[in-house]
Design a protein around this motif. Sequence first.
Motif, mmCIF file in Angstrom:
data_model
loop_
_atom_site.group_PDB
_atom_site.id
_atom_site.type_symbol
_atom_site.label_atom_id
_atom_site.label_comp_id
_atom_site.label_asym_id
_atom_site.label_seq_id
_atom_site.Cartn_x
_atom_site.Cartn_y
_atom_site.Cartn_z
ATOM 1 N N LEU A 7 -11.435 -1.447 6.036
ATOM 2 C CA LEU A 7 -10.121 -1.008 5.580
ATOM 3 C C LEU A 7 -10.136 0.410 5.027
ATOM 4 C CD1 LEU A 7 -7.216 -2.021 5.254
ATOM 5 C CD2 LEU A 7 -7.836 -2.839 2.987
ATOM 6 N N ASN A 190 0.050 -9.926 6.070
ATOM 7 C CA ASN A 190 -0.508 -9.085 5.011
ATOM 8 C C ASN A 190 -0.777 -7.712 5.612
ATOM 9 O OD1 ASN A 190 -2.023 -12.063 4.104
ATOM 10 N ND2 ASN A 190 -0.639 -10.985 2.740
ATOM 11 N N GLU A 192 -2.071 -4.629 4.717
ATOM 12 C CA GLU A 192 -2.952 -3.546 4.264
ATOM 13 C C GLU A 192 -3.431 -2.673 5.424
ATOM 14 O OE1 GLU A 192 -3.510 -6.890 1.215
ATOM 15 O OE2 GLU A 192 -3.441 -6.755 3.405
ATOM 16 N N ARG A 193 -3.829 -3.293 6.538
ATOM 17 C CA ARG A 193 -4.315 -2.501 7.672
ATOM 18 C C ARG A 193 -3.204 -1.611 8.233
ATOM 19 N NH1 ARG A 193 -9.300 -3.905 8.943
ATOM 20 N NH2 ARG A 193 -9.992 -6.083 8.991
ATOM 21 N N LEU A 345 -8.814 -9.734 7.625
ATOM 22 C CA LEU A 345 -9.637 -8.887 6.771
ATOM 23 C C LEU A 345 -11.033 -9.477 6.609
ATOM 24 C CD1 LEU A 345 -6.984 -8.155 4.005
ATOM 25 C CD2 LEU A 345 -7.828 -6.524 5.700
ATOM 26 N N SER A 346 -12.005 -8.621 6.541
ATOM 27 C CA SER A 346 -13.379 -9.065 6.285
ATOM 28 C C SER A 346 -13.540 -9.370 4.806
ATOM 29 C CB SER A 346 -14.364 -7.973 6.695
ATOM 30 O OG SER A 346 -14.218 -6.839 5.831
ATOM 31 N N ASP A 349 -13.494 -6.172 2.899
ATOM 32 C CA ASP A 349 -12.138 -5.657 2.720
ATOM 33 C C ASP A 349 -11.417 -6.409 1.608
ATOM 34 O OD1 ASP A 349 -12.372 -3.777 4.735
ATOM 35 O OD2 ASP A 349 -11.540 -5.087 6.279
ATOM 36 N N MET A 350 -11.543 -7.739 1.623
ATOM 37 C CA MET A 350 -10.892 -8.549 0.588
ATOM 38 C C MET A 350 -11.404 -8.156 -0.795
ATOM 39 S SD MET A 350 -8.659 -10.931 1.672
ATOM 40 C CE MET A 350 -8.838 -12.428 0.680
ATOM 41 N N ILE A 353 -9.912 -4.799 -1.889
ATOM 42 C CA ILE A 353 -8.488 -4.880 -2.244
ATOM 43 C C ILE A 353 -8.304 -5.460 -3.645
ATOM 44 C CG2 ILE A 353 -6.354 -6.144 -1.729
ATOM 45 C CD1 ILE A 353 -7.133 -5.837 1.259
ATOM 46 N N GLN A 405 -9.480 -15.957 5.132
ATOM 47 C CA GLN A 405 -10.106 -14.697 4.718
ATOM 48 C C GLN A 405 -10.541 -14.871 3.262
ATOM 49 O OE1 GLN A 405 -7.080 -11.557 6.294
ATOM 50 N NE2 GLN A 405 -6.190 -13.598 6.442
#
Length: 716
Positions: A7, A190, A192-193, A345-346, A349-350, A353, A405
């Motif tokens: 991300l 979601n 974010e990306r 999300l990986s 990434d989680m 965030i 996720q």
Amino acid sequence: MQSAAPLFSTANPRAAGVTPAAFLPTSRAEMAALGWTQCDVIIVTGDAYVDHPSFGMAIIGRVLEAQGFKVGIIAQPNWRTTQDFEGLGEPRLFFGVTGGNMDSMVNRYTSDRRVRSDDAYTPGGAGGKRPDRCVIVYSQRLREAFKNVPIVIGGIEASLRRIAHFDYWSEQVRRSVLVDAKADLLVYGNAERQIGEIARRLGEGASIGDITDLRGTAYLRRGMPAGWVEIDSSELDTPGPLNPPVDPYASEEERRSASSPPAAAVPAAGTPAEKVVKFYRKVPNSQREHSVIRMPAYEQVSKDPVLYAHASRILHLESNPGNARALVQRHGTQELWLNPPPIPLSTADMDAIYELPYARRPHPAYREAKIPAYHMIRFSVAIQRGCFGGCTFCSITEHEGRIIQSRSEDSVIREIETIRDDVKGFTGVISDLGGPTANMYRLHCKSSAIESACRRPSCVFPGICPNLNTDHAPLISLYRRARALKGIKKVLIASGVRYDLAVESPEYVKELATHHTGGYLKIAPEAIGDGPLSKMMKPGVGSYYRFKELFDKYSKEAGKEQYLIPYFIAAHPGTRDVDMLELALWLKKNGFRADQVQAFLPSPMATATAMYHSSKNPLKKISRSSEEVVIPKGIKVRRLHKAFLRYHDPENWPVLRDALKRMGRADLIGNGKQHLIPAYQPVGASRAAATRPFRTQHTGLPKSGRAGANSRRGRA
């Protein structure tokens, strides 16, 4: 499953050396204090601004900030004029518009379409601080004030209204919210990306109209782009010629020829790039990334409920990021184009965030005003996103997806320590470690190849898929580590426990009952009859009994008197009066008396909503003669079904007596233990009183569960 770049992998020189703001600015004075003359992005939200990772606007704002963008917040503006929308000036890149953590119509109205008196996401819990369909209204005001600034809409309200959708409050099919809002781009799921990439491209000089390739976005266009194969599913599929049976004695070459797709399905060399494939779905894998399914147009689904159910089925079949194709739906002269869902999300990434520098409290402008939703979640921690349960009344899957996720254990522990050390009022009790469900942490398909190819709407219905890993060991490890932290007295689990999964791990049930239940544990059988359960995609009552046996056993071993509190839905598609009677008898037999009643609320895009509107079952192939679903419509039948859930309330007895007589079950009226309701009527509980609507409470609001996580469910 396709992979995606981390991300925060794209370096942005603007982020270098930038100190995060204590709060994202909400006024010109706050911008000036940060040395800003202009925001890059301004987020307009229907919720009060709470800088906490349970609030969508805070996550998106902090994600953009971490990538070097200057982000401002306009929270709950007065929508009657443009004044509040002009408060931060014109952003350099775009306005982001969200209705907040809940759909504004679900937030404001009960399932009886009565206006709620409160709003959990507003200071003081006051109602009326946001307009109906606020994404549309906010976008219109922004367009009035800033004609040429791009508008990107997102959040739960935009996400669930991204295509033509049935609107329960007007009892009609409405256009995509993107059309009505006159916005430039819609991000769903979601975001974010998507949101970071949109900001980056606009910052590099791209036009908002050029951003057409991002997964998890929808936009309007005219015509079909070159090089795409169109799969026409705008009408109900009709039987076509069958492939001839394969000759077991044929050569390999002859077998391959017999099993090849029709010539019309494969673009031939030298033919125009745009092709239409009629009713043939098996486009070769090499072409999947450039194939688009044409759904029935808005004008079709708005007039034909059966076609609406067909469109709903298409949308849900094309929801796996590993194999989903683009969708297109005509709205008048415009084409609404939906790109496939975003890549999940990986764990890294989680973690990134949820460990951004949130203030973890409401903006200081609210002073001491209580924001009920914040008080519900301020000591809770989200450990996962997504849900593979596929419950048809729930919109979590349509927004967050079916693939779980999860955060790392270390990241969750760090957040608990932050709450312990920094959050005012913490007394040592973590109110929840969860998410959309309590116990899907780290659960996933055993095979990535199978997961990418799967098109099942649920991993646990009608039974648990043999390819699903149901190992609760990582979750047990997290629980044990969390409660062992210094300064942590107790860790409670408030998210709903998926008990059909829990029974696969008796050790988890033991852990839950022994250490993480505060006397009562809420679970959600929702129904006990096969009719409604099959339309909900929920397990049979046998799973409940197995879980209860384990829970009672381990509670007793721990020396604790603890109880399960089951939740049920009234008036769900597939429910007959006799199903509710059966449930009322079950409740009485088991000693349950519901204080709050949940009636099915047809939320946008949910599969059960398509059932409600069409009386068809999108879990199966749709045709004019396909399965008809019983739909409890009308205020009288909905109130009767709620009355069965509250069989013990004297105000419901007159209605129930009439119903039992009509159903031929007058034998259940009497003063003995074997009777459901008594024959007498106490003074003060009149027939007139029984016709008043029950006060219902949405599960996303305080007093009945985690704010945010449950707010998307189709209940009220």
